[in-house]
Design a protein around this motif. Structure first.
Motif, PDB file in Angstrom:
ATOM      1  N   GLN A 118       1.007  -1.090   0.163  1.00  0.00           N
ATOM      2  CA  GLN A 118      -0.042   0.189   0.067  1.00  0.00           C
ATOM      3  C   GLN A 118       0.842   1.346  -0.065  1.00  0.00           C
ATOM      4  O   GLN A 118       1.834   1.255   0.806  1.00  0.00           O
ATOM      5  CB  GLN A 118      -0.725   0.022   1.255  1.00  0.00           C
ATOM      6  N   LYS A 119       0.736   2.181  -0.862  1.00  0.00           N
ATOM      7  CA  LYS A 119       1.354   3.296  -0.960  1.00  0.00           C
ATOM      8  C   LYS A 119       0.238   4.384  -0.420  1.00  0.00           C
ATOM      9  O   LYS A 119      -0.841   4.926  -0.856  1.00  0.00           O
ATOM     10  CB  LYS A 119       1.600   3.821  -2.300  1.00  0.00           C
ATOM     11  N   GLN A 120       0.847   5.275   0.590  1.00  0.00           N
ATOM     12  CA  GLN A 120      -0.022   6.053   1.418  1.00  0.00           C
ATOM     13  C   GLN A 120       0.624   7.698   1.064  1.00  0.00           C
ATOM     14  O   GLN A 120       1.686   7.776   1.528  1.00  0.00           O
ATOM     15  CB  GLN A 120      -0.247   6.006   2.709  1.00  0.00           C
ATOM     16  N   ILE A 121      -0.014   8.559   0.704  1.00  0.00           N
ATOM     17  CA  ILE A 121       0.226   9.974   0.419  1.00  0.00           C
ATOM     18  C   ILE A 121       0.025  10.740   1.630  1.00  0.00           C
ATOM     19  O   ILE A 121      -1.193  10.878   1.990  1.00  0.00           O
ATOM     20  CB  ILE A 121      -0.453  10.379  -0.848  1.00  0.00           C
ATOM     21  N   LEU A 122       0.901  11.404   2.290  1.00  0.00           N
ATOM     22  CA  LEU A 122       0.596  11.979   3.434  1.00  0.00           C
ATOM     23  C   LEU A 122       0.470  13.622   3.260  1.00  0.00           C
ATOM     24  O   LEU A 122      -0.185  14.270   3.942  1.00  0.00           O
ATOM     25  CB  LEU A 122       1.646  11.805   4.474  1.00  0.00           C
ATOM     26  N   ASN A 123       1.087  14.037   2.144  1.00  0.00           N
ATOM     27  CA  ASN A 123       1.410  15.340   2.171  1.00  0.00           C
ATOM     28  C   ASN A 123       1.527  15.589   0.293  1.00  0.00           C
ATOM     29  O   ASN A 123       2.397  14.898  -0.241  1.00  0.00           O
ATOM     30  CB  ASN A 123       2.361  16.038   2.906  1.00  0.00           C
ATOM     31  N   ARG A 124       1.128  16.755  -0.216  1.00  0.00           N
ATOM     32  CA  ARG A 124       1.273  17.381  -1.448  1.00  0.00           C
ATOM     33  C   ARG A 124       1.818  18.655  -1.858  1.00  0.00           C
ATOM     34  O   ARG A 124       1.449  19.471  -0.760  1.00  0.00           O
ATOM     35  CB  ARG A 124      -0.186  17.086  -2.181  1.00  0.00           C
TER      36      ARG A 124
END
Length: 235
Positions: free
Chosen positions: A118-124
C-alpha cells in the motif's frame, strides 16, 4: 661553570584498582572476541554470541522465494525477490544459522507471503505532486521444523500436525470390500497453521531526492530485521 641541577625522578603513579580491573576486563573481552573459537563463548557464566539468542539445535534454514499476492505495479515488480535476498543476508549476518538451497538438507523452512503493498500519500505540493508518502507492506511468515513439523514461528500446544508417511514406509494392503463392515472413523483434521503477520512502513520525501525505490529498500530492511528477530528462541 654552569651549576649542576639535581635530578629528581618523577613520583610513581598509583594504580587505581577499579581502572586496573576495567583494563583487565577489556583486554579479556578483546581476547575472547579475537579468538577464532567454534564453540560458544562464556564470560562470568553468561553465553555470548548468536548461540545465546538462537536455538543451537537448528543449523540450517531453507528460504524459498517469497510469494507475492499483492498487486504488482512498477516499481514494485520483483519486490518478493529483493525481500528474500534481504532476509537471507540478515540471517547470515545476525544468526548462527546457515541458509541452504536444498530442503532435503535443511532443518527448518522459512515461508513468506506478501499479502499487501500500500502506498499512502501524507502531503502534497502546490502542484499536486507527492511531497511526503509512506510505503506499507504486509507479510505473512511461517517458520517450521522440517524434522517433526513443529511450527516455530507461532508454537502452540497441540499444533503439531500428524506425521505423514515417508516415501520408504510400507503401507498396509487394503482387503476386499465388505458392505457389512462399518464405515471407517473419520480422519482427524490437521490443525490450521496460523502465520505470523508482520507490517513495515518506509517513508520517503520527494523534495529530498527520495523515491519509491528508496522507500522499498527501507521496508525490505525492516522486514528482514523483524523476521530474523522472530526466529530468536523464547526466553
Amino acid at each position: 661553570m654552569k651549576p649542576i641541577h639535581a635530578f629528581h625522578p618523577a613520583p610513581a603513579q598509583r594504580c587505581h584498582p577499579r581502572r586496573t580491573f576495567l583494563s583487565w576486563l577489556g583486554g579479556t573481552a578483546l581476547a575472547f572476541v579475537g579468538c577464532q573459537n567454534t564453540g560458544p563463548i562464556h564470560i562470568f557464566g553468561y553465553r555470548l554470541g548468536a548461540d545465546a539468542l538462537y536455538d543451537p539445535n537448528i543449523r540450517t534454514v531453507y528460504v524459498p522465494v517469497f510469494a507475492n499476492r499483492a498487486l504488482q505495479t512498477t516499481p514494485y515488480r520483483g519486490f518478493e525477490v529483493d525481500l528474500t535476498q534481504a532476509v537471507i543476508r540478515e540471517i547470515g549476518r545476525t544468526t548462527s544459522f546457515r541458509v541452504v538451497s536444498d530442503p532435503e538438507r535443511a532443518d527448518t523452512e522459512l515461508i513468506g507471503v506478501i499479502v499487501g503493498i500500500q502506498k499512502q500519500i501524507l502531503n502534497r505540493t502546490q502542484q499536486n505532486m507527492v511531497r511526503d508518502g509512506d510505503l506499507i507492506v504486509t507479510v505473512d511468515v511461517v517458520w517450521r521444523d522440517l524434522r517433526d513439523g513443529t511450527i516455530l514461528s507461532a508454537p502452540r500446544k497441540g499444533a503439531r500436525p500428524p506425521a505423514a508417511p515417508l516415501p520408504g514406509d510400507i503401507l498396509p494392503i487394503p482387503g476386499p470390500f465388505d458392505p457389512n463392515l462399518p464405515p471407517p472413523a473419520p480422519l482427524p483434521e490437521a490443525p490450521q497453521v496460523i502465520p505470523t503477520r508482520l507490517v513495515a512502513a518506509g517513508r520517503y520525501l520527494s523534495e529530498l531526492g527520495e523515491t519509491s525505490s528508496s522507500a522499498a529498500k527501507r521496508v525490505q530492511d525492516q522486514l528482514a530485521t523483524q523476521i530474523v528477530s522472530m526466529m530468536e528462541r523464547p526466553w
